[in-house]
Scaffold this motif. Structure first.
Motif, short mmCIF file in Angstrom:
data_model
loop_
_atom_site.label_atom_id
_atom_site.label_comp_id
_atom_site.label_asym_id
_atom_site.label_seq_id
_atom_site.Cartn_x
_atom_site.Cartn_y
_atom_site.Cartn_z
N SER A 106 0.85 -1.19 0.00
CA SER A 106 0.00 0.00 0.00
C SER A 106 0.89 1.23 0.00
N VAL A 107 0.32 2.39 0.29
CA VAL A 107 1.05 3.64 0.20
C VAL A 107 1.02 4.36 1.54
N ILE A 108 2.12 4.98 1.90
CA ILE A 108 2.17 5.76 3.12
C ILE A 108 1.13 6.87 3.06
N GLY A 109 0.41 7.05 4.15
CA GLY A 109 -0.62 8.08 4.20
C GLY A 109 -1.96 7.63 3.67
N ALA A 110 -2.12 6.34 3.41
CA ALA A 110 -3.40 5.86 2.87
C ALA A 110 -4.56 6.24 3.77
N ALA A 162 6.23 24.31 -9.00
CA ALA A 162 6.81 23.64 -7.83
C ALA A 162 5.90 23.91 -6.64
N PRO A 163 5.04 22.96 -6.28
CA PRO A 163 4.14 23.17 -5.14
C PRO A 163 4.91 23.50 -3.86
N ARG A 164 4.57 24.60 -3.24
CA ARG A 164 5.26 25.05 -2.03
C ARG A 164 4.96 24.14 -0.85
N GLY A 165 6.00 23.87 -0.07
CA GLY A 165 5.80 23.20 1.21
C GLY A 165 5.54 21.71 1.14
N VAL A 166 5.56 21.12 -0.06
CA VAL A 166 5.31 19.68 -0.19
C VAL A 166 6.63 18.93 -0.08
N ARG A 167 6.66 17.96 0.82
CA ARG A 167 7.86 17.15 1.03
C ARG A 167 7.57 15.70 0.65
N TYR A 201 12.86 15.19 1.10
CA TYR A 201 13.17 16.30 0.20
C TYR A 201 11.95 17.20 0.04
N GLY A 202 12.21 18.48 -0.17
CA GLY A 202 11.16 19.32 -0.71
C GLY A 202 10.96 18.96 -2.16
N LEU A 203 9.72 19.01 -2.64
CA LEU A 203 9.48 18.66 -4.04
C LEU A 203 10.27 19.57 -4.97
N ASP A 204 10.45 20.83 -4.55
CA ASP A 204 11.24 21.74 -5.39
C ASP A 204 12.69 21.27 -5.50
N GLY A 236 2.44 17.25 5.96
CA GLY A 236 3.27 16.04 5.99
C GLY A 236 2.51 14.75 6.18
N THR A 237 1.22 14.73 5.86
CA THR A 237 0.46 13.50 6.04
C THR A 237 0.90 12.38 5.10
N ASN A 238 1.67 12.74 4.07
CA ASN A 238 2.20 11.74 3.13
C ASN A 238 3.54 11.18 3.57
#
Length: 261
Positions: A106-110, A162-167, A201-204, A236-238
């Protein structure tokens, strides 16, 4: 004769790591594939230990035949839609067959990320947990291969958003495959610790590293990710839960072998 392990999605990115490890451990493996494949392609010697069966989990075609005689099922097959229904079809057949161990990726944060894909993956988890079959579920982070594909598409744009704040904490499919094989060869363990990559990592950061690795020049524009999903991802729920396991291979390791991809 030893009962075979059934591996769904055994020809995919993850299955190509899991199947050889199960064979190396001495177990016959049956791979469920949506397309016909030849058996005995020379990679598995002459012992007949690797076989392919054709079926479609979502359409509930060939599932009973695939499960017949298997005591352990490793469910790796997945797609953007319908995984929950496909898993319910597999669970019904596995229950009737008397399967003794059902292993799910499965995936983290499901259970936390309010996105349709994650809700679907949670549905697969529920189907397995409520099946009555002893089970093991591993939640993993996004594979390097998936992020590579996404970034390749994003960076074709004249300006890369680049979505801000997405890790993110991408994980190598080899690490996930090794862990799944270990779990499949062991006893049912329920929901085990998450498996993520060694670095957050930050997505950026990933966008810039991909651009550098491919020698591509594009302006990168930070943008807010709106809505409930955006708020959840920024929170950070993901990301992996406390006590998660970590893979060994980094994003940089992966890129060093894929700069021409």
């Amino acid at each position: 004769m030893t009962a075979p392990f059934l591996v769904t999605g055994g020809t995919g990115t993850l299955g190509q790591h899991v199947v050889p490890l199960l064979r190396q451990a001495g177990h016959p493996v049956r791979v469920l594939s949506r397309r016909p494949r030849p058996t005995g392609d020379g990679r598995d010697g002459e012992d007949g230990g690797l076989t392919y069966v054709t079926g479609n989990l979502l359409e509930n075609e060939g599932v009973e035949a695939a499960v017949a005689g298997a005591t352990t099922v490793v469910h790796l097959a997945g797609g953007p839609k319908g995984d929950d229904e496909a898993t319910r079809n597999l669970v019904r057949a596995a229950t009737e067959e008397g399967v003794r161990h059902l292993v799910l990726i499965s995936v983290i944060g499901a259970n936390r990320v309010p996105i349709g894909y994650h809700r679907m993956k949670l549905g697969t988890e529920v189907a397995v947990a409520e099946s009555g079959i002893p089970w093991t579920t591993l939640r993993a982070a996004q594979f390097h291969e998936l992020l590579h594909t996404v970034l390749a598409k994003m960076t074709r744009l004249p300006v890369v958003p680049a979505p801000r704040g997405v890790r993110v904490e991408p994980v190598d499919s080899r690490d996930v495959g090794a862990r799944l094989a270990e779990l499949a060869l062991g006893e049912p363990a329920g929901l085990v610790p998450d498996l993520a990559g060694p670095t957050v990592y930050g997505l950026d950061e990933l966008i810039h590293s991909y651009l550098r690795s491919t020698g591509t020049r594009r302006p990168v524009l930070p943008l807010p990710l709106p809505g409930k999903a955006g708020r959840a991802l920024r929170a950070g729920t993901n990301l992996a839960a406390e006590g998660a396991d970590r893979g060994r291979h980094t994003w940089e390791d992966f890129l060093s072998g894929r700069v021409d991809a």
